[in-house]
Design a protein around this motif. Sequence first.
Motif, short mmCIF file in Angstrom:
data_model
loop_
_atom_site.label_atom_id
_atom_site.label_comp_id
_atom_site.label_asym_id
_atom_site.label_seq_id
_atom_site.Cartn_x
_atom_site.Cartn_y
_atom_site.Cartn_z
N TYR A 1 -9.79 3.67 7.77
CA TYR A 1 -8.65 3.41 6.90
C TYR A 1 -7.57 2.66 7.66
CZ TYR A 1 -9.76 5.70 2.46
OH TYR A 1 -10.28 6.01 1.23
N ALA B 1 -8.62 -0.91 8.09
CA ALA B 1 -8.59 -1.66 6.83
C ALA B 1 -7.17 -2.00 6.42
CB ALA B 1 -9.30 -0.85 5.74
N LEU B 2 -6.25 -1.06 6.59
CA LEU B 2 -4.86 -1.33 6.24
C LEU B 2 -4.26 -2.37 7.18
CD1 LEU B 2 -5.26 1.24 4.49
CD2 LEU B 2 -2.88 1.80 4.99
N ARG C 1 -5.52 -5.80 6.10
CA ARG C 1 -4.81 -6.28 4.91
C ARG C 1 -3.42 -6.81 5.30
NH1 ARG C 1 -4.85 -5.36 -0.82
NH2 ARG C 1 -2.77 -5.29 -1.74
N MET D 1 -8.81 -2.90 -0.45
CA MET D 1 -7.85 -3.62 0.37
C MET D 1 -7.85 -5.13 0.09
SD MET D 1 -6.09 -1.53 2.18
CE MET D 1 -6.20 -0.34 0.84
N THR E 1 -12.86 -1.40 1.75
CA THR E 1 -12.61 -2.82 1.99
C THR E 1 -12.38 -3.55 0.67
OG1 THR E 1 -14.95 -3.49 1.92
CG2 THR E 1 -14.06 -2.77 4.05
N VAL F 1 0.87 -1.18 0.00
CA VAL F 1 0.00 0.00 0.00
C VAL F 1 0.91 1.23 0.00
CG1 VAL F 1 -1.79 1.30 1.21
CG2 VAL F 1 -1.83 -1.21 1.23
#
Length: 552
Positions: free
Chosen positions: A461, A464-465, A468, A370, A367, A24
């Motif tokens: 965010y 979500a990161l 992942r 990701m 989502t 990312v």
Amino acid sequence: MNAVAQMRAAKGLAADADWWRGAVIYQIYPRSFQDSNGDGIGDLLGIVERMPYIASLGVDAIWISPFFTSPMKDFGYDVSDYCDVDPMFGTLADFDALIETAHIYGLRVMIDLVLSHTSDQHPWFAESRASRDNDKADWYVWADPKPDGTPPNNWLSIFGGSGWQWDARRCQYYLHNFLTSQPDLNFHCRAVQDALLDVGRFWLDRGVDGFRLDTINFYTHDAELRDNPPLPPEDRNDTIAPAVNPYNHQRHLYSKNQPENLEFLARFRGMMEEYPAIAAVGEVGDAQYGLEILGQYTAGETGVHMCYAFEFLSKEALTATRVSEVLTKVADVAADGWACWAFSNHDVMRHVTRWDLTPGAQRGILTLLMCLRGSVCLYQGEELGLPEADVAFDDLQDPYGIEFWPEFKGRDGCRTPMVWQSDNQTGGFSAARPWLPVSSEHLNMAVSAQEQAPDAVLHHYRKALAFRRNHKVFAKGTLSGLKAEGDVLSFVREGAGETVFYALNMSDTPGVVDLPAGNWTQIGAELNSAGTSPDGRVHLGPWQPCIALKTA
């Protein structure tokens, strides 16, 4: 091992040469990120100041848009010295400090190289235009006029009008795919390629971890200068240029996307491999063949590592059917390549406005981003849910917007300053008047305000990161079972010892999805993932995902 390699290794950054796959990457537009010296323009030390915040997001790398010496006709995408920092952004010592700070925080640094063209104020162009027989006479694309004095062919500029500009010094035209002040380099000249490879080595020696390559498919032109054919009206779209621009009336068969591009990319890849753990992401600017080019340029080990096209940067609504069509085509034309997905960047309207997203939709499609197969680029302010800013004509800076106003307002609306604080009119960006006005709508969405709000999109965010990162299947795993059933998109990711089912209801009304055969358990509850059910039918709220791990 040189000093730079030793520094990377000491911080664990050289451990995985494949780090870019599934990474990312956070894009920083330096003019608008943070001003450290009170002149109203963001700079490199401003990025250093905000490095703890960037690291707190959980990204793997940063991509910094151009900061090189430039007359700023196109805000740094017109380079007059590839190997120095423009004084408005700081110094080379400031850049060294940025590299060191980023590496301390475990962040890799990618810089934006603009190789297809330079500024007309670059010393190379000054020498090239001086005569037809000097050492750099063929470093740019020069051509004689037609017998009637008109340009050599019908090629057009993305910024409007002919792609050729008359030069009285040589009594020839030079090619410019963008502004007249951005002459195109001649990649058919080996010396030009050698010089650009040396530019790459200069920055790799200073510690960068990779490159974002601007307009990667524009490098080489047709040596015969053949006319582009017309593009049928039904095939036109405004993915690359606004609909009011005649650029959309041509199929750009000869002015870009040439096979010789692959030969240069092989040389560039070879240069990168002289250093450990380096990667490049290419920008593919093509409205008709972007995904095919992505596949060509990232296949094998002689092109770039990853590319992004404009399929998810366009105005076309993000529906389950649309996403399925794009992913299916990628699997067909880029099965051996690697995509880098983005919803926003510095060249397009922010996706919150472009797709008219509700807060729930913003969270839902994050989502999705990701969980896709590929790498990801996030654009500064995206994590705050910023909409496109409304910039008045008198405040416009972008030549693109000024040229096509009011039908197309240009790119300033996505380039306004980052908002850090909500208690002052500059959003904590600068102590002076910013180069673009700070949107009053953005102030209430500033970092300081969202940090104090547990349900803010910024925290979503981060979650979500982290999700992942915690599930390695999303970095390098396969994607299969792709379906679009009504408004519900679904697929399966498999790898790193995990099999994960993902579905998203891409609508404002409830939806239903059937789990594949097997035993599944809910994961991603922090991302509003719907719970599984014994009968395998999952009921989804508006823009709600279902993320489930196969347990047997």
